[in-house]
Design a protein around this motif. Structure first.
Motif, PDB file in Angstrom:
ATOM      1  N   GLU A   1      15.252  19.944 -65.349  1.00 50.59           N
ATOM      2  CA  GLU A   1      15.366  19.342 -64.015  1.00 50.59           C
ATOM      3  C   GLU A   1      15.974  17.941 -64.075  1.00 50.59           C
ATOM      4  OE1 GLU A   1      11.704  19.854 -61.864  1.00 50.59           O
ATOM      5  OE2 GLU A   1      11.688  21.998 -62.290  1.00 50.59           O
ATOM      6  N   ASP A   2      16.434  17.553 -65.242  1.00 48.95           N
ATOM      7  CA  ASP A   2      17.094  16.263 -65.425  1.00 48.95           C
ATOM      8  C   ASP A   2      16.258  15.120 -64.822  1.00 48.95           C
ATOM      9  OD1 ASP A   2      19.012  14.646 -66.408  1.00 48.95           O
ATOM     10  OD2 ASP A   2      20.536  15.095 -64.893  1.00 48.95           O
ATOM     11  N   LEU A   3      14.965  15.129 -65.152  1.00 50.05           N
ATOM     12  CA  LEU A   3      14.052  14.177 -64.521  1.00 50.05           C
ATOM     13  C   LEU A   3      14.327  12.733 -64.951  1.00 50.05           C
ATOM     14  CD1 LEU A   3      10.654  16.116 -64.491  1.00 50.05           C
ATOM     15  CD2 LEU A   3      12.301  15.802 -62.639  1.00 50.05           C
ATOM     16  N   ALA A   4      14.966  12.563 -66.120  1.00 52.41           N
ATOM     17  CA  ALA A   4      15.286  11.195 -66.544  1.00 52.41           C
ATOM     18  C   ALA A   4      16.311  10.587 -65.584  1.00 52.41           C
ATOM     19  CB  ALA A   4      15.812  11.198 -67.981  1.00 52.41           C
ATOM     20  N   ALA A   5      17.397  11.317 -65.318  1.00 59.28           N
ATOM     21  CA  ALA A   5      18.414  10.800 -64.385  1.00 59.28           C
ATOM     22  C   ALA A   5      17.812  10.648 -62.990  1.00 59.28           C
ATOM     23  CB  ALA A   5      19.608  11.749 -64.351  1.00 59.28           C
ATOM     24  N   LYS A   6      16.948  11.598 -62.618  1.00 57.83           N
ATOM     25  CA  LYS A   6      16.349  11.512 -61.272  1.00 57.83           C
ATOM     26  C   LYS A   6      15.414  10.310 -61.150  1.00 57.83           C
ATOM     27  CE  LYS A   6      17.029  16.221 -59.880  1.00 57.83           C
ATOM     28  NZ  LYS A   6      16.578  17.530 -60.296  1.00 57.83           N
ATOM     29  N   ALA A   7      14.834   9.890 -62.296  1.00 58.97           N
ATOM     30  CA  ALA A   7      13.959   8.709 -62.249  1.00 58.97           C
ATOM     31  C   ALA A   7      14.737   7.490 -61.771  1.00 58.97           C
ATOM     32  CB  ALA A   7      13.342   8.443 -63.626  1.00 58.97           C
ATOM     33  N   LYS A   8      16.020   7.431 -62.141  1.00 56.85           N
ATOM     34  CA  LYS A   8      16.857   6.302 -61.693  1.00 56.85           C
ATOM     35  C   LYS A   8      17.094   6.378 -60.181  1.00 56.85           C
ATOM     36  CE  LYS A   8      19.249   3.954 -64.171  1.00 56.85           C
ATOM     37  NZ  LYS A   8      19.048   2.547 -64.515  1.00 56.85           N
ATOM     38  N   GLU A   9      17.351   7.608 -59.685  1.00 60.48           N
ATOM     39  CA  GLU A   9      17.559   7.762 -58.225  1.00 60.48           C
ATOM     40  C   GLU A   9      16.277   7.401 -57.469  1.00 60.48           C
ATOM     41  OE1 GLU A   9      18.720  11.871 -57.721  1.00 60.48           O
ATOM     42  OE2 GLU A   9      20.312  11.646 -59.224  1.00 60.48           O
ATOM     43  N   LYS A  10      15.153   7.810 -58.022  1.00 61.03           N
ATOM     44  CA  LYS A  10      13.877   7.564 -57.332  1.00 61.03           C
ATOM     45  C   LYS A  10      13.499   6.083 -57.406  1.00 61.03           C
ATOM     46  CE  LYS A  10      12.616  12.345 -57.904  1.00 61.03           C
ATOM     47  NZ  LYS A  10      11.793  13.377 -58.550  1.00 61.03           N
ATOM     48  N   GLU A  11      13.903   5.428 -58.500  1.00 62.63           N
ATOM     49  CA  GLU A  11      13.718   3.967 -58.575  1.00 62.63           C
ATOM     50  C   GLU A  11      14.419   3.321 -57.379  1.00 62.63           C
ATOM     51  OE1 GLU A  11      15.869   2.186 -61.825  1.00 62.63           O
ATOM     52  OE2 GLU A  11      15.643   0.178 -60.966  1.00 62.63           O
ATOM     53  N   ARG A  12      15.642   3.780 -57.103  1.00 58.06           N
ATOM     54  CA  ARG A  12      16.421   3.213 -55.999  1.00 58.06           C
ATOM     55  C   ARG A  12      15.672   3.415 -54.674  1.00 58.06           C
ATOM     56  NH1 ARG A  12      18.558  -0.597 -55.084  1.00 58.06           N
ATOM     57  NH2 ARG A  12      19.207  -0.596 -57.240  1.00 58.06           N
ATOM     58  N   LEU A  13      15.096   4.610 -54.474  1.00 56.96           N
ATOM     59  CA  LEU A  13      14.348   4.871 -53.227  1.00 56.96           C
ATOM     60  C   LEU A  13      13.171   3.892 -53.100  1.00 56.96           C
ATOM     61  CD1 LEU A  13      14.238   8.792 -53.141  1.00 56.96           C
ATOM     62  CD2 LEU A  13      15.750   7.262 -51.862  1.00 56.96           C
ATOM     63  N   PHE A  14      12.426   3.713 -54.199  1.00 57.36           N
ATOM     64  CA  PHE A  14      11.299   2.767 -54.148  1.00 57.36           C
ATOM     65  C   PHE A  14      11.813   1.363 -53.825  1.00 57.36           C
ATOM     66  CE2 PHE A  14       8.494   5.795 -56.436  1.00 57.36           C
ATOM     67  CZ  PHE A  14       7.323   5.588 -55.728  1.00 57.36           C
ATOM     68  N   ARG A  15      12.865   0.945 -54.520  1.00 59.13           N
ATOM     69  CA  ARG A  15      13.369  -0.426 -54.295  1.00 59.13           C
ATOM     70  C   ARG A  15      13.812  -0.604 -52.843  1.00 59.13           C
ATOM     71  NH1 ARG A  15      14.240  -3.795 -58.606  1.00 59.13           N
ATOM     72  NH2 ARG A  15      14.032  -2.885 -60.670  1.00 59.13           N
ATOM     73  N   ASP A  16      14.563   0.382 -52.313  1.00 58.46           N
ATOM     74  CA  ASP A  16      15.043   0.269 -50.927  1.00 58.46           C
ATOM     75  C   ASP A  16      13.882   0.199 -49.948  1.00 58.46           C
ATOM     76  OD1 ASP A  16      17.582   0.343 -51.875  1.00 58.46           O
ATOM     77  OD2 ASP A  16      18.007   2.410 -51.270  1.00 58.46           O
ATOM     78  N   GLN A  17      12.879   1.060 -50.187  1.00 57.99           N
ATOM     79  CA  GLN A  17      11.800   1.149 -49.198  1.00 57.99           C
ATOM     80  C   GLN A  17      10.742   0.057 -49.367  1.00 57.99           C
ATOM     81  OE1 GLN A  17      10.625   5.373 -48.648  1.00 57.99           O
ATOM     82  NE2 GLN A  17      12.673   5.824 -49.414  1.00 57.99           N
TER      83      GLN A  17
END
Ligand code: PLP
Length: 395
Positions: free
Chosen positions: A301-317
């Protein structure tokens, strides 16, 4: 009949005078559920353990399948147990050619003990260099290389021949000499409040270790298995250690640790004398089966790369919250509120707002966000919404 909470206080050895005392009945995915059915979004993952969430179906299936075959057979290292072999081979396929031999143990602390012993045995030297505000566990050896006096001073005398240096300092590499057995470092310091390595810092340690014949040991107990946006931080920083220490998410929610090295270095524990490190339960088949299933989910599920995308969501919100700084990468984040005096209130009152949060051991200005890597965008939005309400209530 006394309450469960009272029995907990009466009969379990306590680690502090102020335990969280949350009573959890069930956990699933990104949520913990109390006995009254109340849900808590898990923003801690049992401290970087539950990278694929709680009770991931593939992990549960692997546990059931292995439980139907065998549990403990024999002490580590004697019998060919397929869950251990398959997991070690899979890890080796994902690691550089110099990290091909996996020694399974039970925990992060035991992996550190094993790494220290291996480095000393292989080099024939004593000195271990470690870093201020590094955390490597709570057993006596690991405590001896804990980069803070706070929790270890009461247990002196500790292991001799240890030298503490500053993380990210130019002097650190200069301290490495031909009496150094190993340099033990977290590539990203977690309990220090998520401190990333300065450009060139890890490389400088590698170069000095090579020059003096010392071993470089990376403690990736918290940073491994995708948490900081790459499967292991050694790939993020492109520095290959001689020994890699793993635990926490390694077991997919069950207790497991490992130190990994080349076959040549690892051989030092097996002769003159043999039994250089022995462990009854190290690499328990159930834990290896669960860990391997969890690792396959992380990769597929490529969770490592997704962790970067989810970091962005946390930072934005979190951008409009009263927060001074968010440190870290991927889903190992340290959030520094504008008013650091509210840290303990944030953590203690988080359950009232349906959140599970935590402190850092050596950083009193930030709280931790480290959810399962499987957390969904909707769950992140809900978590940030709950966090906003919590922080508003405290301001
Ligand atoms: C970086 C690091 N190393 C080692 C350990 C020790 O692991 P364990 O608690 O499994 O002994 C920890 C635990 O938090 C850790 O964060």
């Amino acid at each position: 009949m006394p309450s469960l909470r009272q029995l907990f206080l009466d009969h379990l050895g306590q680690t502090s005078l102020s335990p969280l005392l949350l009573e959890i009945d069930k956990a699933e995915g990104s949520f913990l559920y109390g006995r009254d059915g109340k849900d808590y979004i898990d923003l801690i993952s049992g401290v970087s353990v539950s990278n694929t969430g709680h009770r991931h179906p593939e992990v549960m299936a692997a546990i059931s399948e292995q439980a139907g075959r065998y549990l403990h057979l024999m002490v580590y290292g004697e019998v060919v147990q397929s869950p251990q072999v398959m997991y070690a081979a899979r890890l080796a396929s994902l690691l550089p050619p110099s990290l091909q031999s996996v020694f399974f143990v039970n925990s992060g602390s035991e992996s550190i003990e094993g790494a220290i012993k291996l480095a000393r045995r292989y080099t024939g030297r004593n000195e271990i260099i470690y870093f201020r505000n590094g955390y490597h566990g709570s057993t006596t050896g690991a405590l001896s290389v804990q980069g803070s006096e706070l929790y270890r001073n009461a247990f002196r005398p500790l292991m001799p021949s240890t030298t503490m240096v500053e993380f990210n300092s130019a002097e650190a590499a200069a301290m490495i000499s031909n009496t150094t057995a190993a340099v033990l470092v977290e590539p990203v310091q977690a309990e220090a409040g998520v401190i990333q390595p300065a450009a060139g810092f890890l490389e400088s340690l590698r170069t000095a270790c090579d020059k003096h014949g010392a071993l470089l040991v990376f403690d990736e107990v918290q940073t491994g298995f995708g948490r900081t946006g790459s499967l292991f931080s050694l790939y993020r920083y492109n520095v290959i250690p001689d020994i890699l220490v793993l635990a926490k998410a390694l077991g997919g929610g069950l207790p497991l640790g490992a130190f990994v090295s080349s076959s040549g270095i690892m051989a030092a524990l097996s002769h003159d004398p043999s039994l250089g490190h022995i462990t009854t339960f190290g690499g328990h088949p159930l834990c290896c089966a669960a860990g391997l299933a969890s690792l396959e989910v992380i990769i597929r599920e490529d969770l490592a790369a997704k962790a970067k995308e989810k970091e962005r969501l946390f930072r934005d919100q979190m951008a409009h919250l009263p927060v001074r700084e968010v440190r870290g990468e991927g889903l190992l984040l340290a959030v520094v509120p504008e008013d650091k005096k509210i840290i303990s209130q944030i953590v203690l009152r988080a359950p009232d707002y349906g959140l599970m949060l935590d402190y850092f051991l050596f950083c009193d200005e930030a709280f931790r966000i480290a959810p399962p890597l499987t957390i969904s965008p909707d769950e992140i939005a809900l978590a940030c919404n709950r966090l906003e309400k919590l922080m508003k209530a405290l301001s």
